[in-house]
Design a protein around this motif. Sequence first.
Motif, short mmCIF file in Angstrom:
data_model
loop_
_atom_site.label_atom_id
_atom_site.label_comp_id
_atom_site.label_asym_id
_atom_site.label_seq_id
_atom_site.Cartn_x
_atom_site.Cartn_y
_atom_site.Cartn_z
N LEU A 1 -7.81 5.24 -2.00
CA LEU A 1 -8.30 4.22 -1.04
C LEU A 1 -8.15 2.87 -1.67
O LEU A 1 -7.93 1.66 -1.12
CB LEU A 1 -9.87 4.74 -0.98
CG LEU A 1 -10.04 5.83 -0.03
CD1 LEU A 1 -11.57 6.04 0.00
CD2 LEU A 1 -9.56 5.71 1.41
N TYR B 1 0.80 -1.19 0.06
CA TYR B 1 0.01 0.02 -0.21
C TYR B 1 1.09 1.22 0.21
O TYR B 1 0.41 2.22 -0.57
CB TYR B 1 -0.96 -0.02 1.38
CG TYR B 1 -2.09 1.17 1.03
CD1 TYR B 1 -3.01 1.18 0.44
CD2 TYR B 1 -1.68 2.16 2.03
CE1 TYR B 1 -3.91 2.06 0.48
CE2 TYR B 1 -2.55 3.52 1.93
CZ TYR B 1 -3.73 3.32 1.06
OH TYR B 1 -4.53 4.32 1.24
N ARG C 1 -6.09 4.95 5.15
CA ARG C 1 -7.19 5.24 4.17
C ARG C 1 -8.33 6.30 4.87
O ARG C 1 -8.87 7.08 4.10
CB ARG C 1 -8.01 3.82 3.93
CG ARG C 1 -7.20 2.84 3.07
CD ARG C 1 -7.75 1.67 2.67
NE ARG C 1 -7.56 1.05 1.33
CZ ARG C 1 -7.15 -0.44 1.46
NH1 ARG C 1 -7.06 -0.91 2.70
NH2 ARG C 1 -6.31 -0.75 0.27
N ILE C 2 -8.52 6.05 6.29
CA ILE C 2 -9.44 6.97 6.93
C ILE C 2 -8.66 8.68 6.78
O ILE C 2 -9.34 9.41 6.25
CB ILE C 2 -9.55 6.51 8.15
CG1 ILE C 2 -10.40 5.34 8.29
CG2 ILE C 2 -10.45 7.80 8.86
CD1 ILE C 2 -10.47 4.85 9.79
N ASN D 1 -2.48 -4.16 8.90
CA ASN D 1 -3.74 -4.15 8.38
C ASN D 1 -4.28 -3.13 8.98
O ASN D 1 -5.10 -2.02 8.37
CB ASN D 1 -4.40 -5.32 8.41
CG ASN D 1 -3.96 -6.49 7.41
OD1 ASN D 1 -3.50 -6.20 6.41
ND2 ASN D 1 -4.36 -7.76 7.88
N ASP D 2 -4.27 -2.73 10.12
CA ASP D 2 -4.85 -1.63 11.08
C ASP D 2 -4.08 -0.34 10.56
O ASP D 2 -4.91 0.57 10.44
CB ASP D 2 -4.70 -1.83 12.55
CG ASP D 2 -5.65 -3.02 13.23
OD1 ASP D 2 -6.73 -3.47 12.53
OD2 ASP D 2 -5.10 -3.63 14.12
N GLU D 3 -2.58 -0.31 10.33
CA GLU D 3 -2.12 0.91 9.95
C GLU D 3 -2.82 1.32 8.61
O GLU D 3 -2.89 2.42 8.40
CB GLU D 3 -0.54 0.29 9.79
CG GLU D 3 0.03 1.82 9.67
CD GLU D 3 1.90 1.30 9.65
OE1 GLU D 3 2.31 1.91 8.95
OE2 GLU D 3 2.11 0.79 10.64
N VAL D 4 -2.84 0.47 7.64
CA VAL D 4 -3.38 0.64 6.38
C VAL D 4 -4.69 1.04 6.35
O VAL D 4 -5.03 2.06 5.55
CB VAL D 4 -3.36 -0.57 5.47
CG1 VAL D 4 -4.26 -0.15 4.25
CG2 VAL D 4 -2.02 -1.03 4.91
N ARG D 5 -5.65 0.54 7.32
CA ARG D 5 -7.09 1.13 7.53
C ARG D 5 -6.91 2.57 7.90
O ARG D 5 -7.71 3.30 7.47
CB ARG D 5 -7.76 0.29 8.50
CG ARG D 5 -9.34 0.79 8.82
CD ARG D 5 -9.95 -0.34 9.69
NE ARG D 5 -9.10 -0.39 10.99
CZ ARG D 5 -8.96 0.46 12.19
NH1 ARG D 5 -9.77 1.62 12.10
NH2 ARG D 5 -8.39 0.05 13.18
N VAL D 6 -6.30 3.01 9.00
CA VAL D 6 -6.15 4.28 9.28
C VAL D 6 -5.65 5.36 8.16
O VAL D 6 -6.21 6.33 8.24
CB VAL D 6 -5.13 4.34 10.47
CG1 VAL D 6 -4.76 5.97 10.80
CG2 VAL D 6 -5.45 3.62 11.79
#
Length: 535
Positions: free
Chosen positions: A175, A37, A384-385, A377-382
Amino acid sequence: MDIGNPAVNITIFAVFVVATLFIVLRVASRNQTAADYYAGGRSFTGQQNGIAISGDYLSAASFLGIAGAVAVYGYDGFLYSIGFLVAWLVALLLVAELLRNTGRFTMADVVSFRMRQRPVRTAASTSTLAVSFFYLLAQMAGAGGLVALLLGIDSGSGQRVVIAVVGAIMVFYVLVGGMKGTTWVQIVKALLLITGAGVMTVWVMAKHNFNLSSLLAAAVERAGGAEGLLEPMNRYGASATTKLDFISLALALVLGTAGLPHVLMRFYTVPTAKQARHSVTWAIALIGLFYLFSLILGYGAGALVGRDEILNAPGGVNSAAPLLAYELGGTILLGIIAAVAFATILAVVAGLTITASASFAHDIYANVIKKGEMGANDEVRVARITAVVIGAVAIVGGIFANGQNVAFLVALAFAVAASANLPVILYSLFWKRFNTRGALWSIYGGLATAVTLIVFSPVVSGKPVDPATGRSPSMLQDVDFHWFPLDNPGLVSIPAGFLLGWIGTRTSSEFNAAKYAEMEVRSLTGAGAEKAVQH
């Protein structure tokens, strides 16, 4: 002002947008890890990354702003091109290879390597977000003017809607596609942009019998015999203040590239430092070629379209290149060139957004707030937000900056990067004594100085109304709270960033000899770089 056929223009524009969205969706399934990502899995070759860097760098400022500046101001407009190109020598000789060897995803990885992690990462991320914001202003302003011209939208509300649509598409790119999708869009866009500019350059020269002197004479004649178009200091030679402003601008352009976070992040998308260096040589060749084209396009627009017509068009000075395309090839060429320029804006904005969101997620959230204890995965989610939030901020800022010359707005971003980022990068890589206090003073001091001087400069308020356009060139109309006389703060803020870093270091006794030795070996040899990649 009606240019071409809006239905044809929007059709060509839609085809380009759909094509780039298809590319993003095609590579989206390959984004499985944080490295995918943020850095495209480090799977790009030096040649591919060099083309992508040129795509990232040849923004709306290069295509729209410089062509317009040359058309309106002549020789002085081309000084932007010279500054933008020479800057790559600094990046090549001092930054590219060393940065790739030392870091992982962001500039903060390098700066915080031998410092106290949390405060330095917070400072570096703050600076990254600030530089990205100023750069985003330029791209969004260019998008508003370009699509307003493309669709014949003269109203301010219509252009605000256009800027909002640009922001929405850009957020979707980031995203879904991450760095891989963004990189491939930049590669395609760079090739299209350079090809389109090359075709227009040949066309302009053909209209003047491939005689540069004839082209220049035609531009002077169309401008009513303004010989200053061919002489230096036509714009910056009026007074001592404008001459100082030119020096300030030159410093910002030459030193800013090596501190631009979205350019620095591109060095992490290749597998080795050698490929990072190879990327820069490719980028220099392509960028240099394009800037030669921009000189011809600028004088071509002055000769074939005319200064007054450019200034009175929707988008003002940024409309020179699209208007030239319409003059040369009518509706179809206008649609193609405008669509390529719009793809340029989308790709650059996407690159800026992923850089800013990665910096917040990786540096502040993961390493400062969560202290390194969170999954990829949590880092990538943050991230994207964060991209969605940055998109919203860019839309609001772009609305305020609409109508400004995008080359000049980008110069402000370069000034902030050169003031806050470049000093701390060079000190970190080359000064053994450099420490945490020096890094914090350098980043925050350079950033605060640059931003403060911009806010209280004529760029934001206080410039007199231009008779040609009926409005002030300043961002805010009908107010005047400026006290700093220069448009660009680089002459003051860049030395301030270096000086504050030196003072901060000298007033602190902190020094980690072992960490400096490790960083020196890694930056010069690449030893341990793969370990950082796999971390």
